[in-house]
Structure formats: structure tokens, C-alpha cells
Design a protein around this motif. Structure first.
Motif, mmCIF file in Angstrom:
data_model
loop_
_atom_site.group_PDB
_atom_site.id
_atom_site.type_symbol
_atom_site.label_atom_id
_atom_site.label_comp_id
_atom_site.label_asym_id
_atom_site.label_seq_id
_atom_site.Cartn_x
_atom_site.Cartn_y
_atom_site.Cartn_z
ATOM 1 N N LYS A 21 -12.984 6.927 -6.380
ATOM 2 C CA LYS A 21 -12.173 7.542 -7.550
ATOM 3 C C LYS A 21 -11.831 6.398 -8.566
ATOM 4 C CE LYS A 21 -10.362 11.011 -4.899
ATOM 5 N NZ LYS A 21 -9.398 11.027 -3.788
ATOM 6 N N GLY A 22 -12.396 5.190 -8.445
ATOM 7 C CA GLY A 22 -12.359 4.146 -9.507
ATOM 8 C C GLY A 22 -13.086 4.389 -10.963
ATOM 9 N N VAL A 23 -14.085 5.245 -10.672
ATOM 10 C CA VAL A 23 -14.853 5.866 -11.868
ATOM 11 C C VAL A 23 -14.740 7.285 -11.512
ATOM 12 C CG1 VAL A 23 -17.180 5.947 -12.973
ATOM 13 C CG2 VAL A 23 -16.528 3.947 -11.691
ATOM 14 N N GLN A 24 -14.569 8.159 -12.505
ATOM 15 C CA GLN A 24 -14.176 9.561 -12.533
ATOM 16 C C GLN A 24 -15.193 10.080 -13.445
ATOM 17 O OE1 GLN A 24 -10.329 10.588 -12.035
ATOM 18 N NE2 GLN A 24 -9.804 9.380 -10.152
ATOM 19 N N SER A 25 -15.351 11.320 -13.285
ATOM 20 C CA SER A 25 -15.998 12.367 -14.191
ATOM 21 C C SER A 25 -15.538 13.788 -14.509
ATOM 22 C CB SER A 25 -17.513 12.118 -13.933
ATOM 23 O OG SER A 25 -17.776 13.113 -12.753
ATOM 24 N N ASN A 26 -15.767 14.312 -15.684
ATOM 25 C CA ASN A 26 -15.543 15.644 -15.697
ATOM 26 C C ASN A 26 -16.724 16.169 -16.578
ATOM 27 O OD1 ASN A 26 -14.894 14.907 -18.335
ATOM 28 N ND2 ASN A 26 -12.564 14.888 -17.880
ATOM 29 N N ARG A 27 -16.328 17.506 -17.163
ATOM 30 C CA ARG A 27 -17.616 17.955 -17.826
ATOM 31 C C ARG A 27 -17.832 17.511 -19.106
ATOM 32 N NH1 ARG A 27 -18.651 24.117 -16.769
ATOM 33 N NH2 ARG A 27 -18.590 23.986 -14.557
ATOM 34 N N GLU A 28 -16.733 16.576 -19.572
ATOM 35 C CA GLU A 28 -16.676 16.003 -20.854
ATOM 36 C C GLU A 28 -17.350 14.570 -20.873
ATOM 37 O OE1 GLU A 28 -15.870 18.084 -23.085
ATOM 38 O OE2 GLU A 28 -15.288 19.247 -21.681
ATOM 39 N N GLY A 29 -17.008 14.054 -19.864
ATOM 40 C CA GLY A 29 -17.717 12.508 -19.555
ATOM 41 C C GLY A 29 -17.469 11.839 -18.243
ATOM 42 N N THR A 76 0.855 -1.109 0.146
ATOM 43 C CA THR A 76 0.058 -0.140 0.026
ATOM 44 C C THR A 76 1.001 1.144 0.038
ATOM 45 O OG1 THR A 76 -0.150 0.129 2.480
ATOM 46 C CG2 THR A 76 -1.601 -1.170 1.351
ATOM 47 N N GLY A 77 0.252 2.213 -0.427
ATOM 48 C CA GLY A 77 0.916 3.724 -0.446
ATOM 49 C C GLY A 77 1.245 4.444 -1.575
ATOM 50 N N ASN A 78 1.084 3.549 -2.484
ATOM 51 C CA ASN A 78 1.380 4.172 -3.915
ATOM 52 C C ASN A 78 0.290 3.828 -5.073
ATOM 53 O OD1 ASN A 78 4.287 5.606 -3.549
ATOM 54 N ND2 ASN A 78 4.508 3.707 -2.396
ATOM 55 N N PRO A 79 0.205 4.734 -6.111
ATOM 56 C CA PRO A 79 -0.987 4.373 -7.023
ATOM 57 C C PRO A 79 -0.406 3.664 -8.089
ATOM 58 C CG PRO A 79 -0.196 6.816 -7.326
ATOM 59 C CD PRO A 79 0.587 6.066 -6.175
ATOM 60 N N VAL A 80 -1.257 2.779 -8.688
ATOM 61 C CA VAL A 80 -1.139 2.260 -10.033
ATOM 62 C C VAL A 80 -1.609 3.416 -11.048
ATOM 63 C CG1 VAL A 80 -1.505 0.361 -11.800
ATOM 64 C CG2 VAL A 80 -1.459 0.064 -9.455
ATOM 65 N N VAL A 81 -0.382 3.827 -11.954
ATOM 66 C CA VAL A 81 -0.818 4.841 -12.895
ATOM 67 C C VAL A 81 -0.941 4.605 -14.356
ATOM 68 C CG1 VAL A 81 -0.066 6.410 -11.187
ATOM 69 C CG2 VAL A 81 1.595 5.597 -13.071
ATOM 70 N N GLY A 82 -0.444 3.118 -14.674
ATOM 71 C CA GLY A 82 -0.763 2.946 -16.051
ATOM 72 C C GLY A 82 -0.514 1.733 -16.367
ATOM 73 N N TYR A 83 -0.475 1.313 -17.589
ATOM 74 C CA TYR A 83 -0.457 -0.204 -18.074
ATOM 75 C C TYR A 83 0.329 -0.332 -19.465
ATOM 76 C CZ TYR A 83 -4.347 0.149 -21.198
ATOM 77 O OH TYR A 83 -5.090 0.552 -22.219
ATOM 78 N N GLU A 84 0.735 -1.367 -19.804
ATOM 79 C CA GLU A 84 1.130 -1.827 -21.276
ATOM 80 C C GLU A 84 0.322 -3.138 -21.520
ATOM 81 O OE1 GLU A 84 5.614 -0.207 -21.266
ATOM 82 O OE2 GLU A 84 5.245 -2.168 -21.329
ATOM 83 N N GLY A 85 0.252 -2.823 -22.906
ATOM 84 C CA GLY A 85 -0.683 -4.134 -23.379
ATOM 85 C C GLY A 85 -1.999 -3.706 -24.327
ATOM 86 N N TYR A 118 -15.325 8.383 -17.056
ATOM 87 C CA TYR A 118 -14.615 7.169 -17.200
ATOM 88 C C TYR A 118 -13.947 6.412 -16.401
ATOM 89 C CZ TYR A 118 -11.364 10.980 -15.638
ATOM 90 O OH TYR A 118 -10.843 12.161 -14.997
ATOM 91 N N GLU A 119 -13.326 5.441 -16.534
ATOM 92 C CA GLU A 119 -12.478 4.684 -15.691
ATOM 93 C C GLU A 119 -11.137 4.959 -16.077
ATOM 94 O OE1 GLU A 119 -9.851 2.237 -14.540
ATOM 95 O OE2 GLU A 119 -10.573 1.548 -16.273
ATOM 96 N N PRO A 120 -10.382 5.506 -14.952
ATOM 97 C CA PRO A 120 -9.119 6.165 -15.223
ATOM 98 C C PRO A 120 -8.104 5.467 -15.478
ATOM 99 C CG PRO A 120 -9.653 6.350 -12.861
ATOM 100 C CD PRO A 120 -10.893 5.937 -13.658
ATOM 101 N N LEU A 121 -8.055 4.110 -15.046
ATOM 102 C CA LEU A 121 -6.510 3.278 -14.992
ATOM 103 C C LEU A 121 -6.562 2.415 -16.503
ATOM 104 C CD1 LEU A 121 -4.067 2.345 -13.940
ATOM 105 C CD2 LEU A 121 -5.378 0.646 -12.485
ATOM 106 N N PHE A 122 -7.464 1.748 -16.649
ATOM 107 C CA PHE A 122 -7.588 1.133 -18.052
ATOM 108 C C PHE A 122 -8.080 1.373 -19.096
ATOM 109 C CE2 PHE A 122 -6.521 -2.075 -14.686
ATOM 110 C CZ PHE A 122 -5.299 -2.402 -15.245
ATOM 111 N N GLY A 123 -8.997 2.674 -18.744
ATOM 112 C CA GLY A 123 -9.831 3.361 -19.930
ATOM 113 C C GLY A 123 -10.950 2.515 -20.092
ATOM 114 N N CYS A 124 -11.581 1.635 -19.097
ATOM 115 C CA CYS A 124 -12.736 0.825 -19.516
ATOM 116 C C CYS A 124 -13.664 1.496 -19.702
ATOM 117 C CB CYS A 124 -13.010 -0.100 -18.174
ATOM 118 S SG CYS A 124 -11.467 -1.409 -18.228
#
Lengths: 501, 440
Positions: free
Chosen positions: B339-347, B297-306, B349-355
């Protein structure tokens, strides 16, 4: 959980004075809890016809005539407003605070951080509450906050303000704190005549006098100074040239390319240099075993005890030395390695949160704790699978995870690494704080609180099968030894025993 | 002034090895913990990553399965009877009612100090607001407080704890028509505590039974607290305290108070920060550790490859990106609050994998004007196939080795249905089991 914005968070934390002013003059439109993470605030956009329809006459006055108001006066400090705004008062930080759990005078991290910051903006001449000096800077609140409020950054800046504005530089408390915080200076003097220093520092009448005049508790024994410092030993081993030779030999043995780019710069800190050189030696031997060339650059104190005492000017002076030499090395492809989790945390987190020295972020993003780095770059688990511990370290260990390991995600590292190692048993003594928090537990007036916080850890250590302690943090080690009488070892020593000898 | 340019890559990234596991779970809440436990108990080498401390610290500690239908009917007596009638898009329909039952069995197996597993029927637990919550499992400390019990109740509030107004909670319960008499009194906790003392401070002093100072005398905490309550006790047979009766030794604290008072003692679940939530968090993490998993614990997952498969994810540590690889991944990062699902004025989204998260293009369709209305945003989240793999906008599988569990899933409104814990446990269990099977 996930946070794609975290690099932007860093930008915020290191925002220069001019950036901060820009931000303060624009109002946020982002009502979400992530507003703290916005680097640039959006301008308030005019209401569209469709929103007017949806909201009717209750549409907020955000039309083109809207002028952002400067709510807070200009400031040259780090901009802590987004962090303060992100706090939604869930109080999870308060439930993590080891001081608030036992000390009835301490109002907890939520007050010390975001609430006090607001009070400061609202009231002309608001003085930081003196209770900020009771914060031990364990930094557990950072790891607790679900909204990413930079609590320890707020505490560090508030404490520094209190010390510079409200604490007399003629007071004994100021000088006691300053001397404790500048342990490196005392240790440097003591290392010149370690035998005499070891005697004098624990000489009964002298300690009585220190408590009476300086407020340094006489309950604790001062740690022994090594007769040979780590740096003296390092020079006797041929320094960087010697290390390169040994690393090349190891690479040959391992079947690596002899010219492999495996090089690290060791930040030994004060304690491994003056008090526990065996930890520094273990670091060097283990890294060379894996084919790394080690250099030991010029360095100051990490600043950890200075942050905790609000002595940011002292800390900055030391940081400038370290960042200057480390950033050059990082540019040459070195990574910085610390064996003390407070040192690695200071370089990684507190440096970029508190100082804007050139190169500081490069150093920060290239700093690692010693075992963490090997876990990332080497098959450490594989190497340990074939190893067995014999001799003095074939033992059962009661392991305590330092608070400062938590923000770095390292609190379970030693236990998970060694739990399958033949010849040793390792048991986690739980997630309580040891209570010493560096210089905190050395202050006569804090000693009782320090021991009350440590009580849970002492009990769990007594309950654990092992009668030898283990931790990465030198002052946690002091507290563990003080509370139980156990000998305390560093995980690197175990790694050295498993792999090198 | 020049700031250092941040390096996005470690200078030695070329030599970087990834930290490896069979199953990597991202998220340390109830869904993440359950999926990690399920996978580890199926024999997989599991690693759990959590950015911050578990959000269970903010949870009441009650574990619900289904309290109300999506149409607001309830409280429901038996959630398992209703699950097959839920909309097809509901996560319970995805995993099936038998899986919900099995998953609750795993929970019962792991968390031994919870009650309610003897029956399918919901228990009715009084809350700190004076409402009655239908819930499937509850901490044993809440047992004596159940609303189905007909014995009279005395609720005890503390002057310093504004979160729990005992007389008001009692009046609410009476108004709700509970089958017993209930009174509330407010006392001051014995000892010289600060007005804003933390719940952990009270819990600590009751755990250790330290002396507290009352009118210059040092007296033991538990006994003194009980005496203060005794003077208010009439012929009630049970007494409810806010949930702060010890962090590590709650059973001993309750027993001591109960002995002193001669009646049953129970805890009323509270809002954040919640001691029952912390106890549950600690029990689940301990079980996961015992199951041999590794936890960071203590640090975020911020991106992926694949592309079709997730090859690796990156943990961000102060500017350094640390790769972690696994055969199978579980996304359990929470919903709009977590914060597993986020939103802004545009839409949305799921921020990690862009699901893909289905939502109207017009953001004024995301909510109702009535504050307690049936808000579409409450059901925002990723949609999945039968094995909980997130679907892309065209209905195809987004990644063939990624599963989603808990509040990041769409199709249900946990706050209205009182189904948050049950969905997290059931989908976590399913995702963990599938992941472990495929990792072999």
C-alpha cells in the motif's frame, strides 16, 4: 504503511445502524484490500465501450439494468462486513496469538473474527462458538493485520453475543465472570475496610471455597488494597484547587507563563485508585512538576475487564459516566491522561469501536497514556539527560511491554526513554505476552494456559540482570510478580524519582 | 443519534512539541529496516515508524538479489555480472553494482544466521511448491536442502499443513531435473493438535520439547517426530521439513532431529505466515534497537507539512495527530501490495507525499491480458535521482530531504526478476547512508 483514509476508518467503525444498512445494500466495486476503508461504496458504473473492446464478450454484467442485491439481512449492529471482506487469510494474526500458540482448543483470531462473522451471515441461528471465551483480548491481532481488519472489534462483539445469547445468567461461570469483570465494585467495597479485605481475600479456606464454588484460581494472591485510595489522597491534597496552585508555582519556577493553558484530566482507573495509589501520586507530581493543572473527574471502570468477559452492557454503563465527564473537560481544553495502558487503549480504541455515546470520539482522540503525552508536549528526554536516580529506585529493571501498549505504539517507550538515564539500567524482556490478560488468568480453568503463555516472559525476566520488574499494566505486574517474585514498578514512579524528588 | 464531531486537532496543539530525530524512516519492511540500520550505524539519531507489524512476516525468509533478467532469462548464476546490463531505470542501476555488494555486506554483518555471503553466485533453494529459487542468501536452516547438493532427499509433509504437499513438491523437483533423488511422504505430527493448528503451535512445542500425548502416553515432541520420520527413511541422506522447526531455538531443534535420524535436516521455506520471515524480522529489529534507534509501530503516518522540504509528518492515533520531525526522511512504505503505491479508477499514486508515479492515462494499459504476462503495473512506483530522491512529473526533485527505498520505487518487477529483497536492501542502504550524511 501509510493510510490517508484512517479518519474514514473511524467513521466506518462508528457507523450508525442506518448507515450500516445503507452500506449493505450497495455492492462494492473496489476489489482492493482497502475496501474496508471505504466509507461510501461506489455505485457500479456501466461498462464503457472501451472496456467492452478490451474484454470482449467476457465483460461482467454491470450494465444499467444492474440492480444491487441485498446480500445480508438488515442489521442494527456495527457493520463488520467491510472488515471481514478485507481479510485475505494471510494468517499473520494467528501467528501473533499467544493463546493459539499454547492452547489446542483455540482456533485463533482469524476464525474468531472474519470467518465466524461470515458463518453468522450464512447460517440462520448460527451460535457463536464458545471458544471465543478463550480469547484473552490481548488485541495483538489488531497490530498484526496488514489489511486493517478490526479483529478485536469483531471478537468483542462476538463475545458479547455469545454471553447474551448462549451463556445462562443462572450459571456460575456467568456470575464468576461478572464479578471479576466488575472488579471496581469489589474493590470499592474492599476499600472501606482494606485491612480486613486484604486478610479475607487471601485467607486460605476462603480461597479454596472461591475456587471450588466460583472457579477463581487459588494459585494467585489477591493484590493488596491500599489503606488510603488515590482519590482520598487527592482530596487531602486540595483536589483541583490545590493542583492549580502547585502548577502555577511550577510554571513560575520553569519560566513558563503562569496562566499557561496546561491542564489534564486524570483517568486513574480502578487499580491506581484502590491498589497502587503511588502510581497515581507519581502521575500528579510529575505533571505538576511540568506545570500542568490536574483534575480528577468522575469516572467509571475503563471497561477493559468487561470487554474481555463479553459484558458490554456493564461496560457501556461505565463508559457513559466517563465519557460524560471527560467530554465536558475536553471541550474546556483538557486532555485525558491514563497511567494504565489498557485504560488508555479502551478509551481510545474500544470506546469508539463499540459504543455510540455522544462525545465519545472527542474523548477518544484526546486520550493519551501518561508518559506518551509528556513526550509529545515536553522535552522529556532533555529533562532526563540532566537527571540521575539515587536511592531505592537506582536499580536494574526487567521491563515488560503490555500487549495493550502495542496498538498505541508505546511498547518501546519506557526502554527508549530510560536507556540513557543515569543510575538505572532497563532491559526489555522481549515481546511475549505475560499471559494474565486481566481477569483471564484469574479463572481456574484458564490458569494453566495463562502460566504457559507467561513462561517465556518469566524465563526472560530471570535471564535479565535486574531483579525488579517494570510495566505499565497492573495485571501484567501481577503476573510478573506471581511468576518471579520480583517487585514491579511503574515507569511513572521512575520518572517521579528522576525529576521531582 | 448524534455522534461526536471528530476534532482534527488536539486542543493543545499549540503547545505540541514534535518528536525529533535526525533521520525518520517510514516503513518497517526490509527496505525501512535496512535504511534505518545504515543511518544509525553512520551515527545518526534514527527513528523508524511502521503502521503495522513488518511485512517480513509474510516473506519466505530467502533474500534474493537477482534471479532472472527482466526478459525472463535465467536462473542467473551471478547477479552482479548482470546488474550493469539492466535497464537504466532499474533501481540497481541507480545505486550501482558496488553499492549492492556493500549493502549485502551490511546484511551479512547483522544477520549472522544466514548463509550464502561467501560467494557472488546464486544458491538454488527448493521451495514448498517444488520449484527451485535462485537466491543470494538463505537461513542456515535451509543449507542442507540446496538443489546443487547431489545427496538424495526425503521431504516430510504434515497432514494438517495443506500448504506443503511433500509428495507433490518432490515430483515437481524431479520434473525440474534436480541432480538427486527426491521422495515426499506425509505424516501426522505427533500429539493431539487441532486440525488447523498454527505454525507457531508446532514451533512452540519443538522449541520447548514439551511432551506430546500419543496413544495415552506422554512422549517428548522432538524424539517422537523424528521416529515417525525414521520409519519412512530409506537411504536418503537429508530430510526436509516445512519451516516450523522452532521459533527461538531452530538450530537446537534441527540438531536434535538430525541426531535422532542420523541424517542432515533442513527447513523448506514456506508461504505466509512464515516462521523464517518472523525470525528475520526479529533479528533486524533487535539489531536496529542495539544500534540505538527508536522504533514505533502500531499507527500510520497520514500527512506532512512542507513544500520543498518535508518539515514534519503526522502520526495518526485514534484521531490525534502527533507530529514527528527530522532533518531527513526515508519513504519505505512498500509497493502495490504493501500500500505504499495505490491505485483507483482514476490513476496510480503514492498516498503519503503524493510523489509522482508515472502511468498511462488509460487504465487498460496498466496490465496484460495474459495473467502471467509482462504487466506494466508490476513496475509502477516513484522514480528518483541518483541519491534516491523522488522526482516530480517534470523531472525536478520533489523534496530535497526525502528519499525512497524498496518496493515504493518504480522501474523493476521484483516478482518476475526475483530481486525484491536485494533492491530493498541496496536502496535502503543507499537512502539511509545519504540521509545520515546530510543530517549532519
Amino acid at each position: 504503511m501509510t493510510d490517508t483514509d484512517s479518519t474514514r476508518t473511524d467513521d466506518r467503525r462508528t457507523a450508525s445502524a442506518s448507515d450500516a444498512t445503507d452500506e449493505q445494500t450497495t455492492l462494492s466495486t473496489d476489489g482492493g484490500t482497502d475496501s474496508a476503508r471505504s466509507e461510501k461504496r461506489e455505485e457500479v458504473s456501466p461498462a464503457t465501450p472501451s472496456t467492452e473492446k478490451a474484454f470482449g464478450p467476457t465483460v461482467p454484467n454491470t450494465g444499467t439494468e444492474f440492480e444491487p442485491v441485498e446480500v445480508f439481512p438488515e442489521s442494527t449492529d456495527f457493520d463488520l462486513r467491510p472488515g471481514s471482506d478485507s481479510c485475505y487469510k494471510c494468517s499473520t494474526c494467528d501467528t501473533n496469538c499467544p493463546v493459539a500458540e499454547v492452547d489446542d482448543d483455540f482456533p485463533g483470531p482469524k476464525f474468531q473474527g472474519p470467518e465466524q462473522w461470515r458463518l453468522k451471515q450464512a447460517e440462520e441461528g448460527y451460535d457463536i462458538d464458545e471458544s471465543v471465551m478463550d480469547c484473552s483480548n490481548c488485541m495483538r491481532c489488531d497490530n498484526a493485520c496488514p489489511a486493517g481488519v478490526p479483529l478485536s472489534q469483531m471478537h468483542n462483539t462476538a463475545r458479547a453475543e455469545y454471553v447474551s445469547e448462549n451463556m445462562s445468567t443462572f450459571s456460575l461461570e456467568y456470575w464468576r465472570n461478572r464479578i471479576l469483570a466488575n472488579y471496581r465494585t469489589s474493590a470499592w467495597i474492599a476499600s472501606k475496610t482494606p485491612r480486613l479485605a486484604n486478610f479475607a481475600m487471601n485467607f486460605g479456606p476462603a480461597r479454596w471455597l472461591m475456587e471450588k464454588t466460583m472457579g477463581v484460581t487459588s494459585e494467585r494472591e489477591f493484590p493488596a488494597f491500599a489503606r488510603e485510595t488515590f482519590r482520598e489522597w487527592w482530596d487531602s491534597q486540595g483536589g483541583a484547587d490545590g493542583s492549580r496552585e502547585r502548577a502555577r508555582t511550577a510554571r513560575e519556577r520553569r519560566g513558563d507563563s503562569v496562566d499557561a493553558e496546561k491542564k489534564v484530566a486524570y483517568f486513574h482507573g480502578c487499580y491506581a485508585n484502590y491498589n497502587t495509589p503511588e502510581v497515581g501520586k507519581a502521575m500528579v507530581r510529575v505533571y505538576e512538576h511540568f506545570g500542568y493543572e490536574v483534575v480528577v473527574p468522575e469516572q467509571g471502570c475503563s471497561g477493559t475487564p468487561m470487554f474481555a468477559n463479553g459484558m458490554l452492557d456493564d461496560a457501556r454503563r461505565h463508559a457513559e459516566v466517563t465519557v460524560s465527564s471527560m467530554s465536558d473537560l475536553v471541550e474546556q481544553g483538557y486532555d485525558a491522561i491514563a497511567s494504565c495502558t489498557s485504560c488508555s487503549l479502551a478509551l481510545r480504541q474500544e470506546y469508539p469501536e463499540l459504543f455510540d455515546i455522544e462525545g465519545i470520539r472527542d474523548v477518544s482522540s484526546h486520550t493519551f497514556e501518561s508518559i506518551e503525552y509528556l513526550r509529545i508536549h515536553e522535552d522529556l528526554a532533555g529533562a532526563l539527560a540532566d537527571a540521575e536516580i539515587e536511592g531505592a529506585l537506582a536499580d536494574e529493571f526487567a521491563y515488560h511491554a503490555p500487549c495493550h501498549a502495542r496498538n498505541q505504539g508505546l511498547d518501546r517507550q519506557a526502554v527508549e526513554l530510560f536507556r540513557d538515564l543515569d543510575g538505572v539500567e532497563i532491559e526489555d524482556v522481549g515481546d511475549s505476552c505475560s499471559g494474565i490478560s486481566g481477569t483471564y488468568g484469574w479463572k481456574a480453568e484458564k490458569y494453566k494456559t495463562s502460566m504457559a503463555i507467561g513462561e517465556e516472559m518469566f524465563e526472560h525476566m530471570e535471564d535479565a540482570a535486574g531483579e525488579t520488574g517494570m510495566t505499565e499494566c497492573p495485571t501484567c505486574a501481577m503476573q510478573m510478580e506471581h511468576g518471579t517474585g520480583y517487585e514491579i514498578r511503574h515507569p511513572l514512579e521512575l520518572l517521579e524519582a528522576a525529576l521531582v524528588t | 443519534m448524534t455522534l461526536g464531531t471528530p476534532n482534527t486537532q488536539s486542543s493543545t496543539e499549540a503547545s505540541i512539541m514534535a518528536i525529533e530525530s535526525d533521520v525518520l524512516v517510514i516503513g518497517g519492511g526490509l527496505a525501512g529496516l535496512t535504511s534505518a540500520l545504515a543511518a544509525a550505524r553512520s551515527g545518526a539519531d534514527v527513528r523508524l515508524l511502521s503502521y503495522k507489524q513488518s511485512t517480513l512476516r509474510n516473506a519466505s525468509g530467502l533474500v534474493d538479489v537477482l534471479g532472472y533478467t527482466p526478459d525472463g532469462e535465467g536462473p542467473l548464476s551471478n547477479p552482479y555480472d548482470v546488474i550493469p546490463t539492466l535497464p537504466e531505470t532499474h533501481p540497481y542501476r541507480t545505486v550501482g553494482v558496488e553499492t549492492v555488494r556493500e549493502a549485502m555486506g551490511l546484511f551479512d554483518d547483522v544477520v549472522t544466521f544466514y548463509r550464502g555471503g561467501h560467494t557472488d553466485t546464486n544458491a538454488l533453494v527448493p521451495t514448498h511448491g517444488g520449484t527451485v529459487k535462485p537466491t543470494a542468501r538463505y537461513p542456515e536452516g535451509a543449507s542442507a536442502g540446496l538443489a546443487s547438493d547431489t545427496r538424495d532427499v526425503l521431504l516430510v509433509g504434515l497432514e494438517s499443513m495443506t500448504d506443503f504437499d511433500a509428495p507433490r513438491a518432490a515430483a515437481h523437483l524431479e520434473a525440474a531435473g534436480v541432480p538427486f533423488g527426491v521422495r515426499g511422504v506425509t505424516i501426522s505430527f505427533p500429539g493431539a493438535f487441532r486440525a488447523d493448528a498454527k505454525v507457531t503451535r508446532y514451533a512452540h512445542v519443538l522449541d520447548t520439547d514439551d511432551d506430546v500425548s500419543v496413544r495415552g502416553r506422554d512422549v517428548p515432541a522432538r524424539e517422537t517426530l523424528a521416529r515417525r520420520v525414521a520409519s519412512h527413511l530409506e537411504d536418503e541422506k537429508r530430510v526436509g521439513f516445512p519451516a516450523l522447526l522452532g521459533m527461538d531455538h531452530p538450530a537446537a531443534v534441527r540438531a536434535a532431529l538430525s541426531d535422532e535420524l542420523g541424517v542432515d535436516v533442513f527447513e523448506v521455506p514456506m508461504g505466509p505466515p512464515s516462521i523464517p520471515g518472523i525470525r528475520l524480522e526479529e533479528a533486524l529489529f533487535a539489531a536496529l534497537s542495539d544500534a540505538g534507534a527508536s522504533i514505533e509501530t502500531g499507527n500510520p503516518v497520514v500527512g506532512y507539512e512542507g513544500t520543498e522540504r518535508i518539515e514534519r509528518v503526522f502520526v495518526e492515533k485514534n484521531g490525534a495527530r502527533i507530529p514527528n520531525t527530522a532533518e531527513q526522511y526515508v519513504l519505505a512504505t512498500g509497493g502495490l501490495v504493501g500500500k505504499g503505491v495505490q491505485s483507483n479508477r482514476e490513476g496510480v499514486y503514492e498516498p503519503l507525499f503524493g510523489c509522482h508515479v508515472a502511468h498511462s492515462a488509460n487504465r487498460y494499459d496498466w496490465f496484460e491480458r495474459d495473467a502471467f504476462g509482462d504487466h506494466p503495473f508490476a513496475r509502477f512506483g516513484v522514480n528518483t535521482d541518483d541519491s534516491l530522491r523522488p522526482l516530480a512529473s517534470d523531472g525536478s526533485t520533489a523534496f530535497n530531504n526525502l528519499r525512497a527505498a524498496g518496493s515504493v520505487l518504480g522501474g523493476y518487477d521484483f516478482a518476475a526478476e526475483k530481486s525484491g529483497s536485494g533492491v530493498s536492501i541496496a536502496t535502503g542502504y543507499t537512502a539511509g547512508q545519504h540521509a545520515a550524511q546530510e543530517a549532519r
